[in-house]
Design an enzyme around this catalytic site. Structure first.
Site, PDB file in Angstrom:
ATOM      1  N   CYS A 236      -0.447  -3.783  10.956  1.00 51.33           N
ATOM      2  CA  CYS A 236       0.372  -3.934   9.765  1.00 51.33           C
ATOM      3  C   CYS A 236       1.455  -4.980  10.008  1.00 51.33           C
ATOM      4  CB  CYS A 236       1.003  -2.592   9.381  1.00 51.33           C
ATOM      5  SG  CYS A 236       2.194  -2.694   8.034  1.00 51.33           S
TER       6      CYS A 236
ATOM      7  N   ARG B 177      -5.678   4.686   5.156  1.00 51.13           N
ATOM      8  CA  ARG B 177      -4.393   5.196   5.631  1.00 51.13           C
ATOM      9  C   ARG B 177      -3.669   5.750   4.414  1.00 51.13           C
ATOM     10  NH1 ARG B 177      -0.607   1.054   8.425  1.00 51.13           N
ATOM     11  NH2 ARG B 177      -2.158   1.161  10.080  1.00 51.13           N
ATOM     12  N   GLY B 178      -3.136   6.971   4.539  1.00 52.59           N
ATOM     13  CA  GLY B 178      -2.438   7.572   3.412  1.00 52.59           C
ATOM     14  C   GLY B 178      -3.331   7.773   2.202  1.00 52.59           C
TER      15      GLY B 178
ATOM     16  N   SER C  79       0.807  -1.227   0.000  1.00 51.59           N
ATOM     17  CA  SER C  79       0.000   0.000   0.000  1.00 51.59           C
ATOM     18  C   SER C  79       0.838   1.273   0.000  1.00 51.59           C
ATOM     19  CB  SER C  79      -0.963  -0.004   1.186  1.00 51.59           C
ATOM     20  OG  SER C  79      -0.256  -0.060   2.413  1.00 51.59           O
TER      21      SER C  79
ATOM     22  N   ASP D 180      -4.622  -1.303  12.171  1.00 51.82           N
ATOM     23  CA  ASP D 180      -5.554  -1.261  11.044  1.00 51.82           C
ATOM     24  C   ASP D 180      -6.948  -1.518  11.597  1.00 51.82           C
ATOM     25  OD1 ASP D 180      -3.598  -0.887   9.009  1.00 51.82           O
ATOM     26  OD2 ASP D 180      -3.119  -3.017   9.083  1.00 51.82           O
TER      27      ASP D 180
ATOM     28  N   HIS E 180      -4.253  -6.723   5.263  1.00 51.81           N
ATOM     29  CA  HIS E 180      -5.716  -6.807   5.201  1.00 51.81           C
ATOM     30  C   HIS E 180      -6.201  -8.040   4.441  1.00 51.81           C
ATOM     31  CE1 HIS E 180      -4.668  -2.640   5.899  1.00 51.81           C
ATOM     32  NE2 HIS E 180      -5.916  -2.234   5.983  1.00 51.81           N
TER      33      HIS E 180
END
Length: 285
Positions: A192, A260-261, A87, A199, A231
Site C-alpha cells: 500500500c 482487504r476489508g 479503498s 497487497d 493496485h
C-alpha cells in the site's frame, strides 16, 4: 472536499469511527493523474483502455421492516475516470449502509451507482457511469472461482535479485516470428502506498508480437515485491513497461489482488477495445 486530495489525507492508516448510517461524503476520491504523470502517462491521452473491477463482499442494509439484507456487489470503474476511490473510504461508505433502510436491492444498487459516479468524476467537467451489479443470496452459488488462464510463469526456476520495479529485466526476441500467448503468475506482491501493508495478487499478460523472454518477465513481476503503489497504477506501470520494452502489437494486463476489508480490486488495461474479463475471483481471493 478539495479536488486535489492526496493519499496521505485519506483515512488509510488512521483509527476510524465506523458510521452505520448512510453517508456518501465518506467517499474519498484521489486523482489518477498524479501517479500517471510520474510514469510518463498523459491523463488526456491514455495508451490503454480498461477498467478497475471491484468486488464488495461486505454489503448489508435494512429492509422497510428493519430486517438486515446482504448482497455481493460487482463494481466497474472505467480507467478514464479522473479519480480512483480510496479503498478504506469505500469500506467506510459501504458500512454506512448497515443501519440504513432501503426499499429493495435495486434502490441500493442505484444509490451506489450515483454516489460512486459522482466521486469518480468529481470536478472534471465530465460525467460518466459506474457499473454496479448486485448479487443477492440466491445467486451466491453461481459465483465462480477460477484461476487466471494462461501458461504459468511460476514453473520457472529463476534467481530473483530485484524487489523494486526493474523494467530493464524485460526483453523480447525480434528475430523470431511473432507469437500470441497468455502468461500468468501468482507471485505479484506490492505494498500500500500509504500504510506499507502487503497487497497480494495474480497477474495475466496477453500479447501478440515478438516473443517476450519469460524468465525476464517473471523476474520483473517479482520486482514489485517491495514497491509502494496502489493496485491501479501498478497494473498501468506493468502495461507501460512491457509495451515500451517488449514492443508487442497488442497487450492486455489483468491483475487480481486479494481482498482487504471485504474489497478486492482488479485492474484491467488493454491496448485495444475489447470486452472486460469476467470478474471471477481466484482461490486466494
Amino acid at each position: 472536499m478539495s479536488l486535489d486530495n492526496t493519499p496521505e489525507q485519506s483515512q488509510l492508516g488512521r483509527s476510524s469511527a465506523y458510521a452505520d448510517r448512510y453517508d456518501p461524503t465518506l467517499l474519498f476520491p484521489i486523482a489518477r493523474a498524479t501517479q500517471r504523470a510520474a510514469m510518463g502517462i498523459a491523463d488526456d491521452a491514455l495508451p490503454f483502455f480498461g477498467a478497475d473491477l471491484w468486488t464488495a463482499f461486505e454489503l448489508s442494509w435494512l429492509n422497510p421492516r428493519g430486517k438486515p439484507q446482504v448482497a455481493i456487489a460487482h463494481i466497474t470503474v472505467p480507467c478514464e475516470t479522473p479519480h480512483i476511490i480510496e479503498s478504506k473510504s469505500f469500506k467506510l461508505y459501504l458500512n454506512s449502509f448497515n443501519n440504513s433502510v432501503f426499499a429493495d436491492a435495486a434502490a441500493v444498487r442505484d444509490t451506489l451507482r450515483a454516489d460512486l459516479a459522482e466521486a469518480a468524476w468529481r470536478g472534471s467537467g465530465r460525467s460518466g457511469g459506474i457499473g454496479v451489479k448486485l448479487l443477492t443470496p440466491e445467486l451466491f452459488d453461481r459465483e465462480p472461482v477460477h484461476e487466471l488462464d494462461g501458461l504459468d510463469l511460476d514453473r520457472l526456476d529463476i534467481e530473483c535479485t530485484h524487489y523494486q520495479p526493474a523494467p530493464e529485466l524485460l526483453k523480447s526476441d525480434t528475430t523470431q516470428p511473432a507469437v500470441t500467448e497468455t502468461l500468468t503468475s501468482r507471485l505479484l506482491k506490492s505494498n500500500c502506498l500509504v500504510t506499507g501493508q502487503p497487497d497480494w495478487g495474480s497477474v495475466q499478460i496477453r500479447y501478440s508480437g515478438p516473443a517476450i523472454d519469460q524468465a525476464g518477465l517473471l523476474a520483473y513481476i517479482v520486482s514489485f515485491r517491495n514497491h509502494n503503489e496502489f493496485h491501479e497504477p501498478c497494473a498501468e506501470r506493468m502495461f507501460r513497461d512491457i509495451w515500451e520494452r517488449c514492443q508487442p502489437t497488442k497487450l492486455a494486463v489483468y491483475a487480481r489482488y486479494t481482498r482487504r476489508g471485504g474489497l478486492d480490486i482488479n485492474p484491467f488495461r488493454t491496448s485495444w477495445p475489447q470486452a472486460l474479463p469476467l470478474n471471477a475471483r481466484t482461490a486466494r481471493q
